[in-house]
Design a protein around this motif. Sequence first.
Motif, PDB file in Angstrom:
ATOM      1  N   ASP A  84       0.904  -1.085   0.233  1.00 32.58           N
ATOM      2  CA  ASP A  84      -0.296   0.355   0.170  1.00 32.58           C
ATOM      3  C   ASP A  84       0.894   0.942  -0.226  1.00 32.58           C
ATOM      4  OD1 ASP A  84       1.081  -0.909   2.567  1.00 32.58           O
ATOM      5  OD2 ASP A  84      -0.573   0.411   3.716  1.00 32.58           O
ATOM      6  N   LYS A  85       1.983   0.940   0.412  1.00 31.38           N
ATOM      7  CA  LYS A  85       2.936   2.487   0.522  1.00 31.38           C
ATOM      8  C   LYS A  85       3.805   2.427  -0.723  1.00 31.38           C
ATOM      9  CE  LYS A  85       3.522   1.722   5.956  1.00 31.38           C
ATOM     10  NZ  LYS A  85       4.385   1.661   6.360  1.00 31.38           N
ATOM     11  N   ALA A  86       4.061   1.536  -1.653  1.00 31.70           N
ATOM     12  CA  ALA A  86       5.019   1.284  -2.672  1.00 31.70           C
ATOM     13  C   ALA A  86       4.629   2.059  -3.757  1.00 31.70           C
ATOM     14  CB  ALA A  86       5.018   0.230  -3.155  1.00 31.70           C
ATOM     15  N   PHE A  87       5.982   3.086  -4.346  1.00 33.37           N
ATOM     16  CA  PHE A  87       5.831   3.676  -5.062  1.00 33.37           C
ATOM     17  C   PHE A  87       4.083   5.608  -4.180  1.00 33.37           C
ATOM     18  CE2 PHE A  87       5.257   0.583  -7.657  1.00 33.37           C
ATOM     19  CZ  PHE A  87       6.996   0.244  -7.849  1.00 33.37           C
ATOM     20  N   ILE A 122      -1.002  -0.794  -4.747  1.00 35.70           N
ATOM     21  CA  ILE A 122      -0.796  -2.578  -4.852  1.00 35.70           C
ATOM     22  C   ILE A 122      -0.856  -2.962  -6.104  1.00 35.70           C
ATOM     23  CG2 ILE A 122      -1.877  -4.560  -3.592  1.00 35.70           C
ATOM     24  CD1 ILE A 122      -3.641  -2.138  -1.509  1.00 35.70           C
ATOM     25  N   MET A 123      -1.753  -2.761  -6.966  1.00 39.27           N
ATOM     26  CA  MET A 123      -1.210  -3.479  -8.078  1.00 39.27           C
ATOM     27  C   MET A 123      -0.336  -3.671  -8.124  1.00 39.27           C
ATOM     28  SD  MET A 123      -3.297  -5.369  -9.784  1.00 39.27           S
ATOM     29  CE  MET A 123      -5.179  -4.987  -9.943  1.00 39.27           C
ATOM     30  N   ARG A 124       0.318  -2.468  -8.641  1.00 38.14           N
ATOM     31  CA  ARG A 124       1.274  -1.744  -9.386  1.00 38.14           C
ATOM     32  C   ARG A 124       2.944  -2.967  -8.619  1.00 38.14           C
ATOM     33  NH1 ARG A 124       5.111   2.927 -11.871  1.00 38.14           N
ATOM     34  NH2 ARG A 124       7.102   1.482 -11.802  1.00 38.14           N
ATOM     35  N   SER A 125       2.122  -2.797  -7.077  1.00 40.12           N
ATOM     36  CA  SER A 125       3.799  -3.313  -6.475  1.00 40.12           C
ATOM     37  C   SER A 125       3.580  -5.089  -6.687  1.00 40.12           C
ATOM     38  CB  SER A 125       3.949  -2.725  -5.278  1.00 40.12           C
ATOM     39  OG  SER A 125       2.641  -2.742  -4.276  1.00 40.12           O
ATOM     40  N   ARG A 154     -10.021   2.294   4.345  1.00 40.73           N
ATOM     41  CA  ARG A 154     -10.284   2.294   3.090  1.00 40.73           C
ATOM     42  C   ARG A 154      -9.215   0.848   2.271  1.00 40.73           C
ATOM     43  NH1 ARG A 154      -8.226   8.447   2.414  1.00 40.73           N
ATOM     44  NH2 ARG A 154     -10.795   8.378   2.924  1.00 40.73           N
ATOM     45  N   THR A 155      -8.016   0.595   2.737  1.00 41.89           N
ATOM     46  CA  THR A 155      -6.678   0.114   2.417  1.00 41.89           C
ATOM     47  C   THR A 155      -6.912  -1.306   3.023  1.00 41.89           C
ATOM     48  OG1 THR A 155      -5.311   2.172   3.712  1.00 41.89           O
ATOM     49  CG2 THR A 155      -3.712  -0.100   3.145  1.00 41.89           C
ATOM     50  N   LEU A 160      -8.071  -6.752  -0.266  1.00 40.80           N
ATOM     51  CA  LEU A 160      -8.566  -6.859  -0.411  1.00 40.80           C
ATOM     52  C   LEU A 160      -8.944  -7.043  -1.896  1.00 40.80           C
ATOM     53  CD1 LEU A 160     -11.438  -7.203   2.230  1.00 40.80           C
ATOM     54  CD2 LEU A 160      -9.439  -8.958   2.156  1.00 40.80           C
ATOM     55  N   GLU A 161      -9.870  -6.053  -2.990  1.00 36.94           N
ATOM     56  CA  GLU A 161     -10.138  -6.028  -4.499  1.00 36.94           C
ATOM     57  C   GLU A 161      -8.951  -6.841  -5.050  1.00 36.94           C
ATOM     58  OE1 GLU A 161     -11.326  -2.290  -5.168  1.00 36.94           O
ATOM     59  OE2 GLU A 161     -12.703  -2.511  -3.034  1.00 36.94           O
ATOM     60  N   VAL A 162      -7.671  -6.434  -4.925  1.00 33.85           N
ATOM     61  CA  VAL A 162      -6.671  -6.210  -5.421  1.00 33.85           C
ATOM     62  C   VAL A 162      -6.227  -8.021  -4.961  1.00 33.85           C
ATOM     63  CG1 VAL A 162      -3.725  -5.774  -6.276  1.00 33.85           C
ATOM     64  CG2 VAL A 162      -5.739  -4.071  -5.468  1.00 33.85           C
ATOM     65  N   LYS A 163      -6.135  -8.647  -4.347  1.00 31.75           N
ATOM     66  CA  LYS A 163      -5.992  -9.638  -4.189  1.00 31.75           C
ATOM     67  C   LYS A 163      -7.248 -10.581  -4.997  1.00 31.75           C
ATOM     68  CE  LYS A 163      -6.599 -12.691   0.077  1.00 31.75           C
ATOM     69  NZ  LYS A 163      -6.826 -13.824   1.321  1.00 31.75           N
ATOM     70  N   GLU A 164      -8.523 -10.276  -4.620  1.00 35.99           N
ATOM     71  CA  GLU A 164      -9.022 -11.611  -5.143  1.00 35.99           C
ATOM     72  C   GLU A 164      -9.051 -11.385  -7.172  1.00 35.99           C
ATOM     73  OE1 GLU A 164     -13.611 -11.866  -6.183  1.00 35.99           O
ATOM     74  OE2 GLU A 164     -13.213 -10.315  -4.935  1.00 35.99           O
ATOM     75  N   GLU A 165      -8.706 -10.417  -7.654  1.00 37.54           N
ATOM     76  CA  GLU A 165      -8.259 -10.385  -9.311  1.00 37.54           C
ATOM     77  C   GLU A 165      -7.255 -10.581  -9.317  1.00 37.54           C
ATOM     78  OE1 GLU A 165      -8.202  -5.922 -11.664  1.00 37.54           O
ATOM     79  OE2 GLU A 165      -8.905  -5.205 -10.087  1.00 37.54           O
ATOM     80  N   LEU A 166      -5.772 -10.646  -8.781  1.00 32.39           N
ATOM     81  CA  LEU A 166      -4.911 -11.601  -8.595  1.00 32.39           C
ATOM     82  C   LEU A 166      -4.466 -13.116  -8.475  1.00 32.39           C
ATOM     83  CD1 LEU A 166      -2.214  -8.346  -7.918  1.00 32.39           C
ATOM     84  CD2 LEU A 166      -3.389  -9.176 -10.739  1.00 32.39           C
ATOM     85  N   ALA A 167      -5.965 -13.190  -7.309  1.00 37.99           N
ATOM     86  CA  ALA A 167      -5.685 -15.079  -6.847  1.00 37.99           C
ATOM     87  C   ALA A 167      -5.011 -16.150  -7.894  1.00 37.99           C
ATOM     88  CB  ALA A 167      -6.969 -15.439  -6.823  1.00 37.99           C
TER      89      ALA A 167
END
Length: 454
Positions: A84-87, A122-125, A154-155, A160-167
Amino acid sequence: MPTVLKIVNAALPLRDESRLYSLTAEDGVWTSVEPQEVEAPQVPGRVPIDRWNGEEAEPGRALCLDARGQVALPGLADAHMHLDKAFSLPQVGNVSGTLEEAVNNYASAAPAFTKEELRARIMRSALQAVSCGTTAIRTHLDFHVRHGREVALRTVEAALEVKEELAPYVSIQLFPMLPCYDLTEEAVETAAEALRMGATGVGGAPHISPRPEPEIDRLFALAERMACPVDLHADESDNPNVRTVAHIARRTIEYGWTGKVTVGHLCSLAAMTDKDAGELIGLIAKAGLGAVTLPGANLYLQGRRDRFPVRRGVTRVRELLDAGVTLATASDNIHDPFHPFGKGDLLQIGLITAYAAHMGSPADMRTVLRMMTEHPAAVMGLPDRGIEPGNDADFVLFDASSPEELFAMVPERRWVWRKGRCLKAAGGRAEWKVPALSQRWEDACERISFRKRG
């Protein structure tokens, strides 16, 4: 018909370096891992890996690749990241370079980050790590309850959304970091809500609290109530008297939670006497704590107030390993106020580990490879991740023939598979082989750049 992947002439340095191996996976699961008596000759229909651009075989036919003696490792596992902190460095600076300023600056900026921005970071990192060969990630998430429940969750929602998309491509574990400097009842109950939403376990940094022991007790009580693991930042300090890991270890023993509790950083071990450090390491081993060293960020952050000699903060890697502690090495932060460098490449982090811990012998190099694969998998509670029959075919082929060449060259050319599906292939230029990942990568890069816009 089953999807079949066959690879010959693969080097497996974590298994047996005296021979090459033939590997077979069906429908994303290893069915055969067989040593070869001699190097398998090239035959029609088999593609040399260095000439393969990621194209799949025709329907009903096996994909046959010749690794040509290159190293295959299980999918890398990064046991401690901050996706979440990346970039965020262009938005959140750090003039002094200290841990304290990084914590304060990021906490002040957190309310302004939108869910969409957090999600893009989160997605990019995560995809950056996948492109380097990582197929399992544990990320700690900032959890700023003092700014309100909505800011804290919010974080978590974005992650959670990214986790599901990238599962299909990477396994992601989520550990909200409870504010141990202000651990109110509201914070505890908001964390319980995050766990019910799908967060993996309880995180925090109790060493920054003026009263860490009762706060550690509250974190353990929450984990017991929610039946989840614990992963704490522990003793990220140059002060040899900061020793919260002792209380964490004692609580782990009392709860009978061997294998459920992880401690990261352990910098103060490097600042104390051998005798004191040895006693603490013995207690860590007795409790069965998993441990993670973060050499990149700690070499950058620690010793900022020293003049000479300057302490560098990397924990006692050799002593922990010698004591039988399961010790992983991990990325920590990427291009944020805590650490302006890094790209989620565990091979690069392994090299930094080897430098920092003086681990350059052949045996040491293989140990460092285990700290990127087997050890973090154990810390994260992920069984059956090796290149063995019955396990998922998560693996990375590197353009190198030995651990020595891996660490000397840190090759960019890599072929990354998840459950038998090629995610990233190395040709003249590495490309994502999954259109959905390619689009997500482009979208995330569009939203998050190294240059501050405007």
